[in-house]
Design a protein around this motif. Structure first.
Motif, short mmCIF file in Angstrom:
data_model
loop_
_atom_site.label_atom_id
_atom_site.label_comp_id
_atom_site.label_asym_id
_atom_site.label_seq_id
_atom_site.Cartn_x
_atom_site.Cartn_y
_atom_site.Cartn_z
N ALA A 253 0.82 -1.21 0.00
CA ALA A 253 0.00 0.00 0.00
C ALA A 253 0.86 1.26 0.00
O ALA A 253 0.60 2.20 -0.76
N ALA A 254 1.90 1.29 0.85
CA ALA A 254 2.72 2.50 0.97
C ALA A 254 3.52 2.77 -0.30
O ALA A 254 3.72 3.93 -0.69
N SER A 255 3.95 1.69 -0.99
CA SER A 255 4.80 1.87 -2.19
C SER A 255 4.07 2.65 -3.28
O SER A 255 4.69 3.24 -4.16
N ARG A 256 2.74 2.66 -3.22
CA ARG A 256 1.96 3.36 -4.25
C ARG A 256 2.13 4.87 -4.14
O ARG A 256 1.90 5.59 -5.12
N SER A 257 2.53 5.36 -2.94
CA SER A 257 2.63 6.82 -2.82
C SER A 257 3.91 7.35 -2.19
O SER A 257 4.15 8.54 -2.17
N CYS A 258 4.76 6.46 -1.62
CA CYS A 258 6.03 6.97 -1.07
C CYS A 258 7.08 5.87 -1.10
O CYS A 258 6.80 4.73 -1.45
N GLY A 259 8.31 6.23 -0.74
CA GLY A 259 9.39 5.24 -0.68
C GLY A 259 9.21 4.33 0.52
O GLY A 259 8.65 4.73 1.55
N VAL A 260 9.69 3.11 0.39
CA VAL A 260 9.60 2.13 1.49
C VAL A 260 10.96 1.48 1.66
O VAL A 260 11.56 1.01 0.68
N MET A 261 11.44 1.45 2.90
CA MET A 261 12.63 0.67 3.19
C MET A 261 12.25 -0.47 4.13
O MET A 261 11.78 -0.24 5.24
N LEU A 262 12.42 -1.70 3.64
CA LEU A 262 12.18 -2.87 4.48
C LEU A 262 13.42 -3.04 5.34
O LEU A 262 14.52 -3.26 4.82
N ALA A 263 13.25 -2.93 6.66
CA ALA A 263 14.40 -2.87 7.56
C ALA A 263 14.74 -4.24 8.11
O ALA A 263 14.07 -4.75 9.00
N GLY A 264 15.78 -4.84 7.54
CA GLY A 264 16.22 -6.15 8.02
C GLY A 264 16.94 -6.89 6.91
O GLY A 264 17.09 -6.38 5.80
N GLY A 265 17.37 -8.13 7.20
CA GLY A 265 18.10 -8.91 6.22
C GLY A 265 17.23 -10.01 5.65
O GLY A 265 16.29 -9.78 4.89
N THR A 266 17.53 -11.25 6.06
CA THR A 266 16.78 -12.42 5.59
C THR A 266 15.28 -12.24 5.72
O THR A 266 14.52 -12.59 4.82
N GLN A 267 14.83 -11.74 6.88
CA GLN A 267 13.38 -11.67 7.12
C GLN A 267 12.72 -10.72 6.12
O GLN A 267 11.61 -10.98 5.65
N MET A 268 13.40 -9.63 5.78
CA MET A 268 12.79 -8.68 4.86
C MET A 268 12.92 -9.13 3.40
O MET A 268 12.11 -8.76 2.56
N LEU A 269 13.93 -9.95 3.10
CA LEU A 269 13.98 -10.54 1.76
C LEU A 269 12.80 -11.51 1.58
O LEU A 269 12.18 -11.57 0.52
N ALA A 270 12.47 -12.23 2.66
CA ALA A 270 11.30 -13.12 2.61
C ALA A 270 10.02 -12.30 2.44
O ALA A 270 9.13 -12.66 1.67
N VAL A 271 9.93 -11.17 3.15
CA VAL A 271 8.75 -10.30 3.02
C VAL A 271 8.67 -9.77 1.59
O VAL A 271 7.59 -9.72 0.99
#
Length: 391
Positions: A253-271
């Motif tokens: 949802a957020a990527s549609r209107s702003c930048g998003v940084m997924l904070a983490g390593g393996t867990q965020m690659l899975a996300v």
């Protein structure tokens, strides 16, 4: 290179574009707390010395992040075999830069002693049972993620949203999700241990996926919209944890209107893989070029994992085509010269990341051009205040 303090390991051009776009901007931080009984298995995680300690790790980290070291905590930071909680890093940055923090409870065994937004989730059972969560809970949490992603993004004019997590045992559920999506992840994930316990994680994941397939044979309703492939939300219900699907929804949802940084390593690659798979399975629009993964050098360069390979493998998979490979960024923060042994332990491979620590440092480099010495001073000051407060 836009900033010598930030390394880009994959998708260099997209990563550099993203960094240029958000230079000088302050982020908003949302941290999603969750729990999986996988985290209670002896030896699975170093985020809390005993299984009992690990029940409260997320509550303790949330409390420290919100109130800081002087607060008399209902859930004090758990003792670790070595190192110090990564929340010290996040708190140092967010406090200094006055970055707004929103905490979400996606499913904890007990409510944290901080103002948190309760998403009405539940803790996950151990992923080895192949039925970690109710599918209705997963759908509910995903909807909540979409809703809050949109809400948070609506208040962000120029900046970006950092999505962090705290789930003990979460790199193991991450391995399960990646493997379930057909991504070659075995032996590539990270852990809070100095030498990753790959065999232990893999055995649990194999058991969980076997059970899931067994349950699926008996249950023909489990058929996905996509022929011959797994429904990503069903996969989370089988072997995931409550944080994953919330962060996936928020990021979409957020990527549609702003930048998003997924904070983490393996867990965020899975996300990230989950975002691509969900968007594809449910025909949801999102903006892959708005999304990056931000972590620490200890994760990106972990000699006992293969984080960069893992990120690249995301691009080789038909289920995650819409997202390809995400830009993987890391702060070059080093604790080699710290006067505290708890921080120097990071250089031996303990802890590595959590509570958005890597992304917090990237934000400090980006918005205030903080260098290594400024970060180290701010983090050591938190540790000093903590040791003074607890005596």
């Amino acid at each position: 290179m836009p900033n010598s303090q930030i390394s880009i390991y994959t998708q260099k051009e997209q990563g550099e574009q993203w960094l240029r776009r958000y230079r000088g901007c302050l982020p908003v931080f949302a941290c999603v707390l969750g729990f999986t009984e996988t985290g209670l298995i002896p030896g699975i995680s170093a985020a809390g010395r005993t299984p009992e300690d690990r029940k409260y790790t997320a509550c303790a980290d949330a409390e420290f992040l919100y109130y800081g070291p002087e607060h008399k905590a209902q859930y004090p930071l758990p003792p670790l075999a070595a190192g110090a909680s990564p929340v010290l890093i996040s708190r140092a940055v967010f406090e200094s830069l006055k970055i707004p923090v929103h905490l979400f409870n996606a499913g904890l065994p007990q409510p944290p002693a901080v103002p948190v937004i309760d998403l009405g989730g539940a803790p996950a059972k151990c992923l080895s049972v192949g039925a970690a969560m109710e599918i209705t809970t997963v759908h509910h949490l995903f909807e909540q993620g979409l809703l809050w992603g949109e809400r948070l993004a609506a208040n962000i004019q120029q900046g970006y949203l950092i999505l962090g997590e705290c789930v003990v045992g979460g790199t193991t559920t991450a391995l399960a999700i990646l493997t379930g999506l057909g991504i070659d992840a075995a032996g590539k994930v990270n852990s809070s241990h100095p030498v990753c316990n790959h065999a232990q994680k893999w055995a649990l994941v194999q058991a969980g996926l076997e059970k899931m397939r067994g349950n699926r044979e008996q249950d023909k309703i489990f058929q996905s919209q996509i022929q011959n492939s797994v429904d990503p939300l069903q996969l989370v219900a089988a072997v995931g944890d409550p944080m994953q699907v919330v962060v996936a929804g928020m990021a979409i949802a957020a990527s549609r209107s702003c930048g998003v940084m997924l904070a983490g390593g393996t867990q965020m690659l899975a996300v990230y893989a989950l975002i691509s798979a969900i968007a594809q399975a449910y025909a949801l629009s999102w903006q892959p070029e708005a999304v990056v993964v931000g972590t620490t050098r200890w994760v990106a360069e972990d000699p006992t994992g293969a984080t960069v390979d893992l990120a690249l493998n995301l691009g080789k998979n038909s289920l995650t085509l819409s997202g390809k490979t995400p830009p993987l960024l890391a702060t070059y923060l080093s604790f080699a010269d710290s006067r505290y042994p708890q921080l120097r332990a990071y250089e031996q491979g303990f802890v590595k990341e959590g509570m958005g620590a890597g992304a917090a440092c990237i934000a400090a480099h980006l918005s205030q051009d903080w260098q290594q010495h400024q970060l180290l001073a701010a983090i050591e000051a938190q540790l000093e205040r903590l040791s003074t407060a607890s005596h």
